[in-house]
Enzyme design. Structure first.
Site, PDB file in Angstrom:
ATOM      1  N   TRP A 162       0.804  -1.216   0.000  1.00  0.00           N
ATOM      2  CA  TRP A 162       0.000   0.000   0.000  1.00  0.00           C
ATOM      3  C   TRP A 162       0.844   1.278   0.000  1.00  0.00           C
ATOM      4  O   TRP A 162       0.315   2.354  -0.209  1.00  0.00           O
ATOM      5  CB  TRP A 162      -0.924   0.032   1.233  1.00  0.00           C
ATOM      6  CG  TRP A 162      -0.230  -0.369   2.512  1.00  0.00           C
ATOM      7  CD1 TRP A 162      -0.295  -1.590   3.117  1.00  0.00           C
ATOM      8  CD2 TRP A 162       0.637   0.438   3.317  1.00  0.00           C
ATOM      9  NE1 TRP A 162       0.495  -1.595   4.252  1.00  0.00           N
ATOM     10  CE2 TRP A 162       1.073  -0.362   4.404  1.00  0.00           C
ATOM     11  CE3 TRP A 162       1.095   1.764   3.240  1.00  0.00           C
ATOM     12  CZ2 TRP A 162       1.952   0.109   5.392  1.00  0.00           C
ATOM     13  CZ3 TRP A 162       1.964   2.233   4.210  1.00  0.00           C
ATOM     14  CH2 TRP A 162       2.378   1.408   5.266  1.00  0.00           C
ATOM     15  N   ASN A 163       2.140   1.181   0.258  1.00  0.00           N
ATOM     16  CA  ASN A 163       2.873   2.440   0.495  1.00  0.00           C
ATOM     17  C   ASN A 163       3.161   3.210  -0.798  1.00  0.00           C
ATOM     18  O   ASN A 163       3.183   4.437  -0.800  1.00  0.00           O
ATOM     19  CB  ASN A 163       4.151   2.201   1.304  1.00  0.00           C
ATOM     20  CG  ASN A 163       5.189   1.408   0.569  1.00  0.00           C
ATOM     21  OD1 ASN A 163       4.867   0.521  -0.211  1.00  0.00           O
ATOM     22  ND2 ASN A 163       6.440   1.717   0.815  1.00  0.00           N
ATOM     23  N   LYS A 186      -2.377  -8.201  -7.769  1.00  0.00           N
ATOM     24  CA  LYS A 186      -3.146  -8.106  -6.529  1.00  0.00           C
ATOM     25  C   LYS A 186      -2.602  -6.919  -5.739  1.00  0.00           C
ATOM     26  O   LYS A 186      -1.551  -7.001  -5.105  1.00  0.00           O
ATOM     27  CB  LYS A 186      -3.004  -9.369  -5.674  1.00  0.00           C
ATOM     28  CG  LYS A 186      -4.026  -9.354  -4.527  1.00  0.00           C
ATOM     29  CD  LYS A 186      -3.545 -10.058  -3.285  1.00  0.00           C
ATOM     30  CE  LYS A 186      -2.849  -9.169  -2.303  1.00  0.00           C
ATOM     31  NZ  LYS A 186      -3.626  -8.065  -1.723  1.00  0.00           N
ATOM     32  N   PRO A 187      -3.319  -5.788  -5.795  1.00  0.00           N
ATOM     33  CA  PRO A 187      -2.892  -4.651  -4.974  1.00  0.00           C
ATOM     34  C   PRO A 187      -3.349  -4.879  -3.543  1.00  0.00           C
ATOM     35  O   PRO A 187      -4.131  -5.795  -3.273  1.00  0.00           O
ATOM     36  CB  PRO A 187      -3.640  -3.473  -5.603  1.00  0.00           C
ATOM     37  CG  PRO A 187      -4.865  -4.076  -6.220  1.00  0.00           C
ATOM     38  CD  PRO A 187      -4.550  -5.501  -6.565  1.00  0.00           C
ATOM     39  N   ASP A 188      -2.894  -4.044  -2.627  1.00  0.00           N
ATOM     40  CA  ASP A 188      -3.444  -4.089  -1.273  1.00  0.00           C
ATOM     41  C   ASP A 188      -4.889  -3.568  -1.343  1.00  0.00           C
ATOM     42  O   ASP A 188      -5.175  -2.622  -2.094  1.00  0.00           O
ATOM     43  CB  ASP A 188      -2.598  -3.195  -0.357  1.00  0.00           C
ATOM     44  CG  ASP A 188      -2.941  -3.409   1.107  1.00  0.00           C
ATOM     45  OD1 ASP A 188      -2.142  -4.044   1.805  1.00  0.00           O
ATOM     46  OD2 ASP A 188      -4.030  -2.939   1.537  1.00  0.00           O
ATOM     47  N   GLY A 237       6.803  -6.083  -0.513  1.00  0.00           N
ATOM     48  CA  GLY A 237       6.115  -6.020   0.773  1.00  0.00           C
ATOM     49  C   GLY A 237       7.071  -6.344   1.899  1.00  0.00           C
ATOM     50  O   GLY A 237       8.293  -6.189   1.762  1.00  0.00           O
ATOM     51  N   SER A 238       6.527  -6.831   2.988  1.00  0.00           N
ATOM     52  CA  SER A 238       7.356  -7.043   4.183  1.00  0.00           C
ATOM     53  C   SER A 238       8.198  -8.312   4.036  1.00  0.00           C
ATOM     54  O   SER A 238       7.868  -9.223   3.264  1.00  0.00           O
ATOM     55  CB  SER A 238       6.445  -7.166   5.399  1.00  0.00           C
ATOM     56  OG  SER A 238       5.621  -8.303   5.257  1.00  0.00           O
ATOM     57  N   GLU A 259      10.982  -7.898  -3.215  1.00  0.00           N
ATOM     58  CA  GLU A 259      11.484  -6.576  -2.804  1.00  0.00           C
ATOM     59  C   GLU A 259      10.915  -6.308  -1.422  1.00  0.00           C
ATOM     60  O   GLU A 259       9.716  -6.059  -1.284  1.00  0.00           O
ATOM     61  CB  GLU A 259      11.026  -5.502  -3.804  1.00  0.00           C
ATOM     62  CG  GLU A 259      11.524  -5.699  -5.232  1.00  0.00           C
ATOM     63  CD  GLU A 259      13.014  -5.502  -5.373  1.00  0.00           C
ATOM     64  OE1 GLU A 259      13.624  -4.847  -4.505  1.00  0.00           O
ATOM     65  OE2 GLU A 259      13.589  -6.017  -6.342  1.00  0.00           O
ATOM     66  N   CYS A 293      10.127   2.061   1.697  1.00  0.00           N
ATOM     67  CA  CYS A 293      11.006   0.931   2.046  1.00  0.00           C
ATOM     68  C   CYS A 293      12.449   1.390   2.175  1.00  0.00           C
ATOM     69  O   CYS A 293      13.218   0.821   2.945  1.00  0.00           O
ATOM     70  CB  CYS A 293      10.895  -0.150   0.991  1.00  0.00           C
ATOM     71  SG  CYS A 293      11.218   0.449  -0.674  1.00  0.00           S
ATOM     72  N   GLU A 391      11.869  -3.139  11.294  1.00  0.00           N
ATOM     73  CA  GLU A 391      11.396  -1.969  10.553  1.00  0.00           C
ATOM     74  C   GLU A 391      10.145  -1.405  11.246  1.00  0.00           C
ATOM     75  O   GLU A 391       9.188  -2.141  11.492  1.00  0.00           O
ATOM     76  CB  GLU A 391      11.060  -2.435   9.135  1.00  0.00           C
ATOM     77  CG  GLU A 391      10.636  -1.356   8.182  1.00  0.00           C
ATOM     78  CD  GLU A 391      10.226  -1.971   6.833  1.00  0.00           C
ATOM     79  OE1 GLU A 391       9.537  -3.018   6.825  1.00  0.00           O
ATOM     80  OE2 GLU A 391      10.577  -1.385   5.803  1.00  0.00           O
TER      81      GLU A 391
HETATM   82  P1  NAD Z   1       2.794  -6.883   3.492  1.00  0.00           P
HETATM   83  O1  NAD Z   1       3.860  -7.897   3.278  1.00  0.00           O
HETATM   84  O2  NAD Z   1       1.914  -7.027   4.669  1.00  0.00           O
HETATM   85  O3  NAD Z   1       1.809  -6.849   2.227  1.00  0.00           O
HETATM   86  C1  NAD Z   1       2.262  -6.625   0.919  1.00  0.00           C
HETATM   87  C2  NAD Z   1       1.261  -7.261  -0.050  1.00  0.00           C
HETATM   88  O4  NAD Z   1       1.259  -8.662   0.177  1.00  0.00           O
HETATM   89  C3  NAD Z   1      -0.187  -6.793   0.157  1.00  0.00           C
HETATM   90  O5  NAD Z   1      -0.832  -6.733  -1.099  1.00  0.00           O
HETATM   91  C4  NAD Z   1      -0.780  -7.901   0.998  1.00  0.00           C
HETATM   92  O6  NAD Z   1      -2.172  -8.030   0.846  1.00  0.00           O
HETATM   93  C5  NAD Z   1      -0.057  -9.113   0.427  1.00  0.00           C
HETATM   94  N1  NAD Z   1       0.025 -10.255   1.330  1.00  0.00           N
HETATM   95  C6  NAD Z   1       0.049 -10.277   2.680  1.00  0.00           C
HETATM   96  N2  NAD Z   1       0.121 -11.551   3.127  1.00  0.00           N
HETATM   97  C7  NAD Z   1       0.153 -12.344   2.030  1.00  0.00           C
HETATM   98  C8  NAD Z   1       0.229 -13.751   1.804  1.00  0.00           C
HETATM   99  N3  NAD Z   1       0.298 -14.606   2.822  1.00  0.00           N
HETATM  100  N4  NAD Z   1       0.232 -14.209   0.522  1.00  0.00           N
HETATM  101  C9  NAD Z   1       0.185 -13.349  -0.503  1.00  0.00           C
HETATM  102  N5  NAD Z   1       0.108 -12.014  -0.376  1.00  0.00           N
HETATM  103  C10 NAD Z   1       0.102 -11.520   0.871  1.00  0.00           C
HETATM  104  O7  NAD Z   1       3.511  -5.476   3.442  1.00  0.00           O
HETATM  105  P2  NAD Z   1       2.833  -4.048   3.643  1.00  0.00           P
HETATM  106  O8  NAD Z   1       2.715  -3.785   5.083  1.00  0.00           O
HETATM  107  O9  NAD Z   1       1.620  -3.944   2.798  1.00  0.00           O
HETATM  108  O10 NAD Z   1       3.919  -3.094   2.965  1.00  0.00           O
HETATM  109  C11 NAD Z   1       4.932  -2.515   3.667  1.00  0.00           C
HETATM  110  C12 NAD Z   1       6.195  -3.333   3.512  1.00  0.00           C
HETATM  111  O11 NAD Z   1       6.595  -3.351   2.158  1.00  0.00           O
HETATM  112  C13 NAD Z   1       7.349  -2.729   4.274  1.00  0.00           C
HETATM  113  O12 NAD Z   1       8.052  -3.764   4.907  1.00  0.00           O
HETATM  114  C14 NAD Z   1       8.196  -2.094   3.178  1.00  0.00           C
HETATM  115  O13 NAD Z   1       9.550  -1.952   3.514  1.00  0.00           O
HETATM  116  C15 NAD Z   1       7.982  -3.041   2.057  1.00  0.00           C
HETATM  117  N6  NAD Z   1       8.279  -2.431   0.757  1.00  0.00           N
HETATM  118  C16 NAD Z   1       9.408  -2.811   0.093  1.00  0.00           C
HETATM  119  C17 NAD Z   1       9.735  -2.195  -1.117  1.00  0.00           C
HETATM  120  C18 NAD Z   1      10.994  -2.574  -1.872  1.00  0.00           C
HETATM  121  O14 NAD Z   1      11.103  -2.200  -3.021  1.00  0.00           O
HETATM  122  N7  NAD Z   1      11.936  -3.259  -1.267  1.00  0.00           N
HETATM  123  C19 NAD Z   1       8.898  -1.210  -1.643  1.00  0.00           C
HETATM  124  C20 NAD Z   1       7.740  -0.859  -0.943  1.00  0.00           C
HETATM  125  C21 NAD Z   1       7.445  -1.490   0.260  1.00  0.00           C
END
Ligand code: NAD
Length: 522
Positions: A162-163, A186-188, A237-238, A259, A293, A391
């Site tokens: 979502w960020n 699949k977006p958030d 994501g995370s 990433e 991130c 983080e």
């Molecule tokens: P998140 O991992 O909770 O979610 C990211 C995405 O994954 C969302 O669309 C979520 O719905 C989906 N997701 C969650 N659980 C899942 C599963 N079990 N199977 C499949 N999909 C799943 O992360 P967040 O809180 O939405 O985003 C913030 C994180 O993203 C931070 O840790 C940030 O550092 C990281 N981030 C990294 C980069 C990069 O380029 N390295 C860029 C942006 C954000």
């Protein structure tokens, strides 16, 4: 603290009809309430896709992908030339959508809207060359050849956070589509509007209907079916979720690019231009409300200049204009949700309980909006605190002193993450030497992150627990392809001829090897 309801008029472009039209392309039922971050009010009901919906999305994308892959690269790229213009012309509408769904300030939102056009520009210059067949030598000069042919993977599953919903949802799809793939994104749930508009603009530019599908739902509900149907997964994501995705992709023997998160350090060297370093640290810690991130959560300062930095940094932070507005002006907006605000608060509370000092900020601001949190500077953060090791992903930063540069490097590397780092110093050669010792996929000298991230020709990814693979650069497109080695033998000359003495065959083969080395024939 008194709670003043936020009075805001939504941007004119975000009419109910427009938002309903955007989400109409998402298959599914039992809607999720997508809300305006600044007010908590309902924006639109977002359908949630079932496993059957996701499978059907893959079938549709796969059908369109076969034709798309057979379309000459030149024609595929023409779509993105038109899309570039459409994206730039509609940047303000994109910005409105990003703001209502994420709560970030307007400047950050319009900067995000520029990312997909930048990625398009880069790959419009580079894709034709990368995707062209490359003829290589074969084992027998003149009689053999081998050609490296880039085939699209098929349908790529993209999971975005979502960020930066527009940048991660759309920019990562661009090279995949240029390479001849279909995409299921699949977006958030919270931030599905701007990527949906991105897909609409790509179709307006001529992207075949059906090729780019969007499915929505909570990650654990949608993720398994999406990964099981995809030919490659691009995840942002995370780190915790990245491990789940990587495991499933591994079981299915498909590739993935992950990433992930960071705990990014900034090292200020003794000869740094202090006003610039302070200004950099303002963006580094509080840009996008600390939800980048690559943003900075740890600042290492030489003892000799600690107080000078701290005084100036505190003054600037206290002066920041933090509020909800759909105009330019505020320097920091909201966190993305009340849940996330509580997580950020829990990191600060934990640090304080374990002995850290809050130099400024440290509190939620419900008077500004439901998910606002003050820009926060901490001192005395240690590794037994949550924010000392994991983080935080909010506007919270810790100041630390160092005695020697070696100590600064050691402290910067004392983390499981390795996404981004920032080194500030007037002597660029000395700063480069420090940067080279940091275990991080990106290191910016005299900048926080933009210089590395906007350099679309260079791969950008994470070391250690911050990721696998990279976006941008040649590998940012080639990862979406399989290599086919098409080899031609004009006349059968390999192996012993019928009746040939094996000793003679071996002697001629070995002398052939020496000749190939001498004449540098591969
Ligand atoms: P998140 O991992 O909770 O979610 C990211 C995405 O994954 C969302 O669309 C979520 O719905 C989906 N997701 C969650 N659980 C899942 C599963 N079990 N199977 C499949 N999909 C799943 O992360 P967040 O809180 O939405 O985003 C913030 C994180 O993203 C931070 O840790 C940030 O550092 C990281 N981030 C990294 C980069 C990069 O380029 N390295 C860029 C942006 C954000």
């Amino acid at each position: 603290m008194t709670l003043t309801p936020v009075q805001l008029t939504r941007p004119a472009s975000t009419t109910d009809a427009f938002l309903r039209q955007l989400v109409a392309r998402v298959p599914g039922g039992s809607p999720w309430h997508l809300t305006e971050v600044y007010t908590g009010q309902l924006l639109v009901e977002l359908p949630q896709s079932t496993p059957d919906d996701i499978e059907r999305a893959f079938v549709k994308s796969r059908a369109a992908q076969r034709k798309w892959a057979a379309t000459p690269v030149r024609e595929r790229l023409a779509v993105f030339k038109r899309a570039h213009t459409i994206f730039v012309d509609n940047a303000r509408t994109v910005t409105d959508l990003i703001q209502v769904e994420s709560g970030k300030n307007r400047l950050m939102a319009i900067e995000e809207s520029c990312d997909p056009p930048m990625v398009m520009s880069h790959y419009l210059k580079r894709a034709a060359k990368l995707l062209a067949p490359t003829r290589r030598g074969g084992p027998v000069p003149m009689l053999t050849s081998s050609t490296e042919i880039r085939q699209p993977k098929g349908v790529v599953g993209i999971i975005a956070p979502w960020n930066f919903p527009f940048a991660t949802g759309i920019s990562d799809a661009i090279p995949a589509l240029m390479a001849g793939n279909g995409v299921v994104l699949k977006p958030d749930n919270k931030t599905a509007l701007s990527p949906l508009y991105g897909v609409q603009m790509l179709e307006e530019a001529g992207l075949p209907e059906g090729l780019f599908q969007v499915v929505c739902g909570e990650g654990p509900d949608v993720g398994p079916t999406l990964i099981d149907n995809a030919d490659y997964v691009m995840f942002t994501g995370s780190t915790a979720t990245g491990k789940v995705i990587g495991e499933r992709a591994g079981r299915n023997l498909i590739g993935c690019c992950l990433e992930l998160g960071g705990k990014n350090p900034m090292i200020v060297l003794a000869d740094a231009d202090m006003p610039e370093a302070v200004q950099g640290a303002i963006f580094g810690a509080f840009g996008n409300t600390g939800q980048i991130c690559m943003h900075i959560e740890r600042i290492y300062l030489p003892e000799s200049r600690y107080d000078e930095f701290k005084t100036a940094y505190l003054r600037k932070t206290r002066d920041l204009d933090v509020r909800a507005a759909y105009e330019f002006g505020p320097e920091m907006g909201s966190l993305v949700s009340v849940d996330h605000m509580r997580r950020v608060k829990s990191h600060v509370d934990d640090a304080v309980a374990k002995g850290a000092t809050v130099l400024c900020g440290g509190r939620p601001r419900p008077d500004l909006g439901p998910a606002f949190f003050e820009p926060t500077i901490l001192e005395g953060v240690t590794k037994d605190m949550l924010c000392g090791v994991t983080e935080t992903f909010g506007p919270v930063v810790a100041l630390h002193k160092y005695r020697t540069v070696d100590e600064a490097v050691e402290l910067a590397n004392d983390t499981d993450y390795g996404l981004n780092a920032s080194v500030w110093g007037s002597d660029i050669t000395a700063a480069r030497a420090v940067a080279a010792r940091i275990e991080s996929g990106n290191v910016n000298i005299n900048d926080i992150l933009a210089t590395a991230y906007a350099a679309k020709g260079t791969p950008s990814g994470g070391f250690k627990n911050s990721g696998v693979g990279a976006r941008h650069g040649d590998q940012g497109l080639l990862k979406y392809t399989d290599v086919q080695n098409m080899a031609v033998l004009k006349k059968q000359v390999m192996g012993p001829r019928p009746g040939q003495d094996p000793d003679k065959y071996v002697t001629s083969m070995l002398s052939g090897l020496k000749m190939m080395r001498r004449f540098r024939i591969r």
